[in-house]
Write an enzyme that holds these catalytic residues in place. Structure first.
Site, mmCIF file in Angstrom:
data_model
loop_
_atom_site.group_PDB
_atom_site.id
_atom_site.type_symbol
_atom_site.label_atom_id
_atom_site.label_comp_id
_atom_site.label_asym_id
_atom_site.label_seq_id
_atom_site.Cartn_x
_atom_site.Cartn_y
_atom_site.Cartn_z
ATOM 1 N N SER A 50 0.855 -1.201 0.000
ATOM 2 C CA SER A 50 0.000 0.000 0.000
ATOM 3 C C SER A 50 0.884 1.241 0.000
ATOM 4 C CB SER A 50 -0.886 0.006 1.248
ATOM 5 O OG SER A 50 -0.080 0.230 2.398
ATOM 6 N N ASP A 83 -1.254 -1.670 -3.903
ATOM 7 C CA ASP A 83 -2.615 -1.758 -3.356
ATOM 8 C C ASP A 83 -3.187 -0.337 -3.204
ATOM 9 O OD1 ASP A 83 -4.824 -3.059 -2.206
ATOM 10 O OD2 ASP A 83 -3.989 -2.899 -0.183
ATOM 11 N N HIS A 84 -4.341 -0.095 -3.772
ATOM 12 C CA HIS A 84 -5.037 1.200 -3.651
ATOM 13 C C HIS A 84 -4.181 2.409 -4.060
ATOM 14 C CE1 HIS A 84 -8.669 -0.396 -1.813
ATOM 15 N NE2 HIS A 84 -7.899 -1.168 -1.080
ATOM 16 N N HIS A 179 -13.030 -2.837 4.580
ATOM 17 C CA HIS A 179 -11.686 -2.985 5.132
ATOM 18 C C HIS A 179 -11.719 -2.996 6.669
ATOM 19 C CE1 HIS A 179 -10.622 -1.388 1.055
ATOM 20 N NE2 HIS A 179 -9.792 -2.387 1.148
ATOM 21 N N LYS A 183 -16.316 -5.647 10.241
ATOM 22 C CA LYS A 183 -16.963 -5.647 8.923
ATOM 23 C C LYS A 183 -18.474 -5.741 9.004
ATOM 24 C CE LYS A 183 -12.960 -7.883 6.813
ATOM 25 N NZ LYS A 183 -12.293 -6.664 6.350
ATOM 26 N N HIS A 210 -11.830 -7.075 -2.192
ATOM 27 C CA HIS A 210 -11.101 -6.367 -1.125
ATOM 28 C C HIS A 210 -11.826 -6.596 0.194
ATOM 29 C CE1 HIS A 210 -8.203 -3.590 -3.246
ATOM 30 N NE2 HIS A 210 -8.795 -4.227 -4.247
ATOM 31 N N ASN A 253 -8.062 -10.226 -1.160
ATOM 32 C CA ASN A 253 -7.115 -9.383 -0.425
ATOM 33 C C ASN A 253 -7.190 -9.590 1.084
ATOM 34 O OD1 ASN A 253 -6.640 -8.246 -2.903
ATOM 35 N ND2 ASN A 253 -7.057 -6.142 -2.281
ATOM 36 N N ASP A 255 -5.237 -8.245 4.628
ATOM 37 C CA ASP A 255 -4.266 -7.466 5.395
ATOM 38 C C ASP A 255 -4.558 -7.567 6.891
ATOM 39 O OD1 ASP A 255 -2.388 -5.742 6.341
ATOM 40 O OD2 ASP A 255 -3.148 -3.958 5.346
HETATM 41 O O1 G3H Z 1 -6.851 -1.603 2.023
HETATM 42 C C1 G3H Z 1 -6.062 -1.205 2.869
HETATM 43 C C2 G3H Z 1 -4.964 -2.077 3.298
HETATM 44 O O2 G3H Z 1 -5.326 -2.792 4.456
HETATM 45 C C3 G3H Z 1 -3.715 -1.276 3.491
HETATM 46 O O3 G3H Z 1 -3.726 -0.591 4.688
HETATM 47 O O4 G3H Z 1 -2.971 1.669 3.967
HETATM 48 O O5 G3H Z 1 -2.857 1.001 6.378
HETATM 49 O O6 G3H Z 1 -1.284 0.007 4.701
HETATM 50 P P1 G3H Z 1 -2.638 0.604 4.940
HETATM 51 P P1 13P Z 2 -8.845 -6.484 5.009
HETATM 52 O O1 13P Z 2 -8.852 -5.244 5.841
HETATM 53 O O2 13P Z 2 -10.150 -7.202 5.113
HETATM 54 O O3 13P Z 2 -7.695 -7.360 5.297
HETATM 55 O O4 13P Z 2 -8.719 -6.034 3.462
HETATM 56 C C1 13P Z 2 -7.465 -5.789 2.892
HETATM 57 C C2 13P Z 2 -7.559 -5.149 1.556
HETATM 58 O O5 13P Z 2 -8.590 -5.115 0.908
HETATM 59 C C3 13P Z 2 -6.333 -4.561 1.016
HETATM 60 O O6 13P Z 2 -6.565 -3.912 -0.188
HETATM 61 ZN ZN ZN Z 3 -8.457 -2.953 -0.317
#
Ligand code: G3H
Ligand code: 13P
Ligand code: ZN
Length: 308
Positions: A50, A83-84, A179, A183, A210, A253, A255
């Site tokens: 990310s 990612d994103h 995310h 959820k 996601h 996905n 995280d």
């Molecule tokens: O979609 C978000 C992912 O969990 C990445 O999270 O931006 O805190 O690294 P982050």
């Molecule tokens: P989670 O927060 O459910 O792990 O999703 C991660 C994600 O979509 C990263 O792009």
């Molecule tokens: Zn995501």
């Protein structure tokens, strides 16, 4: 095997009715835990970075860690994915830095602007052999650059027009996931009819889920038992993820589950071994916890064991 564009992974996953796990990486132990699991399970894997991870660890550090992991077991098919990505410039920098896949996330933009931004990234990425994921619809909760109060589910007809006009290679869809660790307030529910409708209108096209952590309650309980406060955390049930993987979802996905595995393990270690102050003493079990969790996901949720 060198880092690869994920196209071949997705073709095989679509045909074989399984998904590729896309796991977020932020440091060495997380990269090692995921890669050891993928290696033992003989599974392809996507390591995703990310903008926050890039800021925390540095793009070069993360790329070098992935290269080191690949040197340990060159037989694992690996894609490195942004990612994103919020802007064209960020996608461009990752493409120039050796990523084999990027996500341009224009989901917060009006439809036409999302198409235009995605198209711009596609035009830069494709001549360089890089895959482009885009997003249509909004997941509730916090995304890195945008806070959405509510879900805006992906409209199937709009999805077709979006893919045709933007040229994106895969599409993240909103069907009720979000995310983070919280959820669902009540019962977990995903809109599988919508997923099916999108899949029917886009045959042989890989969709992305996601917000797909399952928030294992064993980690939540360990966090809370050893001084944490993650009360009420709830994820997507694993059988729903399996069902999505058997449909058009080719990338899932994860995280939050990695964060929970690391934190539960470290909390437990700190309480049970208050005398330890060598970081290796608690990072080693944390890495093992990531490996065990990812191996379980690959085998029982993604269904990608043995597909390397
Ligand atoms: O979609 C978000 C992912 O969990 C990445 O999270 O931006 O805190 O690294 P982050
Ligand atoms: P989670 O927060 O459910 O792990 O999703 C991660 C994600 O979509 C990263 O792009
Ligand atoms: Zn995501």
């Amino acid at each position: 095997m060198a880092l690869m564009n994920p196209k071949d992974m997705f073709v095989a996953a679509y045909d074989g009715r399984y998904a590729i796990g896309a796991f977020n990486v932020n440091n060495m132990e997380i990269v090692q835990g995921i890669m050891e699991a993928a290696s033992e399970e003989k599974s392809p894997v996507i390591l995703q970075v990310s903008a926050g991870a890039r800021k925390y660890a540095g793009q070069t550090y993360l790329m070098k860690l992935v290269e080191a992991a690949l040197a340990e077991d060159p037989s694992v098919p690996v894609a490195v994915h942004l990612d994103h990505g919020a802007t064209f410039e960020l996608c461009r920098d990752c493409i120039d830095g050796g990523f084999t896949s990027v996500m341009i996330d224009g989901s917060h933009l009006p439809f036409e602007e999302n198409i235009a931004l995605t198209r711009q990234v596609v035009e830069y990425a494709h001549p360089r052999g890089v895959w482009v994921e885009a997003e249509l619809g909004k997941l509730a909760g916090v995304e890195e650059h945008v806070q959405n109060a509510d879900h805006v589910y992906t409209d199937p007809k709009e999805a077709v027009e979006f893919v045709e006009r933007s040229g994106c290679d895969s599409l993240a869809v909103a069907i009720g996931t979000s995310h983070g660790a919280y959820k669902f307030k009540g019962e977990a529910k995903l809109d599988f009819d919508r997923l099916e409708a999108i899949g029917k209108l886009l045959p042989n096209y890989p969709l992305v889920l996601h917000g797909a952590s399952s928030v294992p309650q064993e980690f939540v309980e360990l966090c809370n038992k050893y001084g944490g406060n993650v009360a009420g955390a709830k994820g997507v049930p694993e059988d729903m993820l399996r069902k999505a993987a058997g449909m058009s979802v080719c990338k899932i996905n994860v995280d939050t589950d990695i964060r929970l595995a690391v934190t539960a393990s470290i909390r437990q270690h700190m309480v049970e071994h208050p005398e330890d102050f060598d970081p290796r003493a608690y990072l080693k079990p944390a890495r093992a916890a990531v490996k065990a969790m990812v191996a379980h996901k690959i085998r029982n949720v993604m269904g990608s064991s043995g597909k390397a």
